[in-house]
Design an enzyme around this catalytic site. Structure first.
Site, PDB file in Angstrom:
ATOM      1  N   ASN A   1     -10.345  -3.000   1.663  1.00 23.15           N
ATOM      2  CA  ASN A   1     -10.040  -3.160   0.322  1.00 23.15           C
ATOM      3  C   ASN A   1     -11.104  -2.846  -0.314  1.00 23.15           C
ATOM      4  OD1 ASN A   1      -7.204  -3.804   0.792  1.00 23.15           O
ATOM      5  ND2 ASN A   1      -7.580  -5.832   0.688  1.00 23.15           N
ATOM      6  N   HIS A  31       1.001  -1.319  -0.006  1.00 24.19           N
ATOM      7  CA  HIS A  31       0.036  -0.074  -0.007  1.00 24.19           C
ATOM      8  C   HIS A  31       0.866   1.128   0.096  1.00 24.19           C
ATOM      9  CE1 HIS A  31      -3.733  -2.144   0.590  1.00 24.19           C
ATOM     10  NE2 HIS A  31      -2.970  -2.911   1.363  1.00 24.19           N
TER      11      HIS A  31
END
Length: 708
Positions: free
Chosen positions: A145, A73
């Site tokens: 997510n 990320h």
């Protein structure tokens, strides 16, 4: 423009915000600087002197300005906002921020998983969707997510998954891509990944905008009410603008034209007052129903189909403010799924259990020590009070000589919440009894039923895109054995899917999983493969992104008005007015910057040209009437615009005088469809808007004609 809502978090950050306007330049200790251009030297051409503390102050900061990027990320974008609870949830949870009418400040970070910080926004990848709520009971992080399941079931495999998907260690390639040997080697030996891979190979992995992306908590959590009763809960974020993606061919091109496409889209729309919104929904399962379903609630590779348990909307999130400083806010924000508030608790999901350790440990390392929670973006709005005083990066100055608990010298403070009957966090009580083992529940052993559910739930174009996604990725794999292993997995999901992908690779899919895959699977489940239980549903409409014509919205969509000098102002203004009434944005693109002259007289400012813009960055196209039509006939970049827009199944409208331009394009050779709007025989504006609301005209797409 929508009005920004002030809140405690905004005020807290403003207290730490510095405006340098009309201020003298100083060192970090506040010493005014007379000359910031020259080091202190022994003579004008002499050596620099070590005593130059101003130079040292400046360079010492510069040398440390880059903190380690996130292992995963790393590529992220963030925004501030608020969450308003709209339903009374006290029956299920004591969480104060979920009481009806409560408005809670928050910060959100969207991200890609695999790429480095400088990679493209539109890599085929999972997108992080993490929200930090600054509640009156402390910070709560919902770290999720845009895909509701994950690749693996147990955290022990997480480092291996990331090592496999990252650039290969011998040559540091490819960047931000899963289409290479090491990833598919790992995945083809992990049949539990089959469901997640189906999502990742679909258009869900290439979103049109962060604002048009669903979010999920992924794991099953627990709500706990004031009486201590627990309820299993799954979290869903539903975007108000609908769920939309780009085509794969577009994603590759956008990455070249604008690697910041999604970041720019989010930033610009918030600046314009087009504040993105999502509804927060929950699926609730009573504790007594934990074992009721064909899937295990603790298995992060499974969903609860919405036909089995509908999603109940409980509130709305609005993003209404961009960060003042990307590094201080978006880069330094620290998320942790173990950051909980009273009324919300964890479950025994083995992937979630590992994340609780990993995230906190990562932030301690990445942000320089145990005081990262004192950074303004991470501070709770209700304050923090404990006896921790030391460590790297300490900002708070605690009074007194007490740094322990219990104590009497500090009056027993800070005290336990229970002492005065105040609300404090309590872990939900549940019976835990078992042997100390390294094993996995047999209820986690069905790896293909929900992958099949996802594939069966897609529209025909979406299925074609999944086939293309697998074909593209596996064609980048050099090992034929790895390709065959993955085809064998696809054959367990859907034989036609496997056959089609296999044909694109020149391979016949094996009927059964190979021995190596079975060997690894049996290390988790000795009796693998199992007889899969009968699923509750065979299809789920919620899993498809297909939008019926006319049923969507065109709010914030960017429409390219393709013009040149001599364009008709009337032809521009009528369409522009109609689109803006629906919330869309008209962008004039011409042969040159500066101004474009109207046929009726007057002119308009032009910032975008065929040389600098790309069709893939726009949602639809309109060619107005006017003397400009003659100029566009000889403009190859204009022809490329409409050709590519047509190939990507977007809506195109042509005013009556501009219709003849079609003869110069690829479009003239194709069948007319509902996305090609000609003023002759149509209600030009109304039909164009209707076509745009469908997002794409997928009926136009022919196999392999528009790679997706």
């Amino acid at each position: 423009m929508a009005k920004q809502q002030e809140n405690k978090k905004v005020q807290q950050i403003q207290d730490h915000t510095i405006d340098n306007a009309n201020r003298v330049l100083t060192t970090n200790d506040g010493v005014p600087i007379n000359d910031n251009n020259n080091m202190l030297k022994a003579g004008e051409r002499g050596p620099a002197l070590i005593e130059d503390f101003i130079f040292q102050d400046k360079l010492a900061h510069f040398d440390r300005e880059r903190i380690p990027e996130r292992v995963v990320h790393a590529r992220g974008s963030g925004a501030h906002g608020v969450f308003e609870a709209k339903v009374d949830m006290s029956k299920y949870t004591s969480a104060a921020f979920l009481k009806k009418g409560t408005v809670t400040p928050l910060f959100i970070r969207f991200s890609t998983v695999a790429g480095f910080k400088g990679s493209t926004d539109l890599a085929r990848d999972v997108r992080g969707f993490s929200v930090k709520f600054y509640t009156e009971e402390g910070n709560y992080d919902l770290v999720g997510n845009n895909i509701p399941v994950f690749f693996i079931q147990d955290s022990m495999n997480f480092p291996d998954l990331i090592h496999a998907v990252k650039p290969e260690p011998n040559n540091e390639m490819p960047q931000a891509a899963s289409a290479h040997d090491t990833f598919w080697d790992f995945i083809s030996l992990m049949p539990e990944s089959a469901h997640m891979l189906m999502w990742a190979m679909s258009d869900r992995a290439i979103p049109r905008s962060f604002r048009m992306m669903e979010g999920f908590g992924v794991h099953t959590f627990k709500f706990v009410n004031a009486a201590g009763k627990g309820t299993f809960v799954k979290f869903h974020w539903k975007p108000k603008l609908g769920v939309h993606s780009v085509a794969w061919n577009e994603a590759q091109k956008i990455s070249g034209f604008d690697a910041d496409f999604l970041r720019r889209d989010l930033w610009e729309n918030i600046e314009k007052g087009n504040f993105p919104q999502w509804d927060l929904g929950v699926q609730l399962v009573p504790e007594e129903d934990e074992q009721k379903y064909s899937f295990d609630l603790l298995d992060a590779t499974k969903i609860i189909p919405e036909e089995v348990i509908p999603v109940t909307i409980i509130g709305t999130m609005t993003l209404n403010r961009n960060p003042e400083n990307f590094f201080a806010e978006t880069e330094q924000v620290a998320f942790d799924p173990g950051r909980l508030v009273p009324g919300i608790d964890l479950t025994n999901d083995p992937l979630l259990q590992g994340r609780i350790f990993s995230y906190a440990d990562t932030q301690n390392y990445r942000l320089g020590g145990p005081n990262f929670h004192e950074l303004p973006i991470n501070r709770p709005v209700n304050g923090k009070h404990n006896n921790q005083k030391d460590g790297f990066g300490r900002q708070d100055i605690l009074k007194g000589n007490v740094s322990y608990f219990p104590n009497s010298l500090g009056g027993g403070c800070p005290y336990h919440a229970m002492l005065k009957g105040e609300t404090g966090f309590k872990s939900h009580e549940e019976k835990v009894d078992g042997h100390k083992v390294r094993r996995r529940s047999s209820s986690f052993a069905d790896h293909f039923t929900q992958a099949r559910l996802f594939f069966n739930s897609q529209s025909t174009p979406e299925k074609e895109h999944i086939i293309s996604g697998y074909s593209f990725e596996l064609s980048k794999v050099n090992s034929v054995d790895i390709r065959k292993r993955e085809l064998a997995i696809l054959n367990q999901i859907d034989q036609e899917l496997a056959k089609r992908v296999g044909a694109n690779l020149g391979l016949t899919p094996p009927a059964q999983l190979d021995e190596l895959t079975l060997q690894f699977a049996r290390q988790n489940h000795p009796d693998y493969p199992i007889q899969a239980p009968k699923p509750e549903v065979e299809k789920s409409a919620a899993l498809s992104m297909a939008t019926a014509p006319g049923e969507g919205t065109i709010e914030t969509r960017k429409v390219a008005f393709l013009v040149a000098d001599g364009v008709s102002r009337a032809s521009v203004d009528v369409m522009k007015k109609a689109l803006e009434a629906e919330g869309a944005e008209a962008v004039l693109i011409s042969t040159h910057t500066g101004t474009v002259k109207f046929k009726e007289g007057g002119e308009a400012e032009i910032q975008h040209t065929y040389l600098t813009e790309a069709s893939v960055c726009y949602d639809a196209f309109y060619t107005p009437d006017g003397d400009s039509v003659a100029a566009l006939e000889d403009e190859p970049d204009y022809i490329h615009f409409i050709n590519e827009g047509f190939r990507h199944c977007k809506a195109l409208a042509f005013a009556k005088g501009a219709e003849k331009l079609i003869a110069e394009s690829y479009i003239a050779k194709q069948e007319k469809d509902s996305g090609l709007i000609l003023e002759s025989g149509h209600n030009l504006t109304a039909d164009f808007i209707t076509a745009m609301k469908g997002h794409r005209v997928w009926d136009r797409e022919k196999v392999r004609k528009v790679p997706a």
